[in-house]
Scaffold this active site. Sequence first.
Site, PDB file in Angstrom:
ATOM      1  CG  ASP A  15      -1.771   1.411   1.522  1.00  0.00           C
ATOM      2  OD1 ASP A  15      -2.343   1.632   0.717  1.00  0.00           O
ATOM      3  OD2 ASP A  15      -1.479   1.917   2.415  1.00  0.00           O
ATOM      4  CG  ASP A  17      -1.971   7.741  -0.055  1.00  0.00           C
ATOM      5  OD1 ASP A  17      -0.984   8.659  -0.187  1.00  0.00           O
ATOM      6  OD2 ASP A  17      -2.997   7.643  -0.612  1.00  0.00           O
ATOM      7  CG  ASP A 213      -1.863   2.705   6.534  1.00  0.00           C
ATOM      8  OD1 ASP A 213      -2.042   2.423   5.130  1.00  0.00           O
ATOM      9  OD2 ASP A 213      -2.547   3.488   6.847  1.00  0.00           O
TER      10      ASP A 213
END
Length: 336
Positions: A15, A17, A213
């Site tokens: 991922d 961001d 995250d």
Amino acid sequence: MSGTLLDGHDVVLLDLDGTVFRGGELVPGALEAIQEVHRVGVPVRYVTNNASKPDQAVADHLVGLGLNAERTEVSTSAQAGAAVLAEKLPPGSKVLVVGAPALESEVDKAGLVPVGEFADEPVAVVQGLYTEIAYRNLAEACLAIRAGALWVACNGDRTLPTERGLAPGNGALVALLQAATDQDPLVAGKPERPLLDRAVASAGAEAPLMVGDRLDTDIAGAVNAGMPSLMVLTGVSTARDLLEATAELRPDFVGADLRALHQSPSEVAIGEQSTWQVRVDSDSLELTTQTGEQPGDAVSALRALCAAWWATASGPVAVHGGDWHSQDVLRQLGLA
């Protein structure tokens, strides 16, 4: 490189961001960790729910941050959304695009015809985040969906991390159309499978590892796709979110940041920890330092707490420290 979490995986899905960068800065440890992944020869795919930028722009941004990234290593939800449409529509079909020029370009590459407002009878609507979206665009999409057009959303993230905090994401605008149409879209991005499946296929891989995250997109997407996952504590989801997660949101591993990729699987796996003891009551946990052991760090404590709580229950739980070191660690985790 033997003895690390990378062993047995033929691609790492990252991922962006909150995992690789935050705004215009790399997350601490990301540069060294990703460079080491390249050094040991494991392919990388940058997997983003952001549908507003073309793959080359994403790669250029990563290069500007100091990473060695290629366009072919980037998989976006715009690409996945266009691929979903192409699987379901004949070539040349008109698709109303509610999104950025990057999304229009992907629809065109998929052999479909991107159209804008007031187009005659589009057979599908594809929706991705774009800061220039206006009421008239959403109104046209509403009318087309109500008339029977296929509806594909690039992603369902309700919020978007920015340097100033969380801003409305594509999912917030999707929710607006859901309220206006009483219908639900097909979703191409995480946590649904199309984006992840496309990224794995682009690498010709069979044993992927997902790293992210956010529990509700990255980790849930990995669970849906049947692949193992590593959660890093550098973005949206917190230690408490992880501890209280339900089964469909639980990763296999947790690390402070991307450097966890180069630790041993047993070290970063969620499970009992030799340095910690956890006592479970019906609605609380007590963490104490294991007698005779060197004090453990905060993330190892989190692994032990999750293992103990997940084995018996899920949802909200109070956590207490049985000694001064445990209390300090719980404060670091935001669990005190």
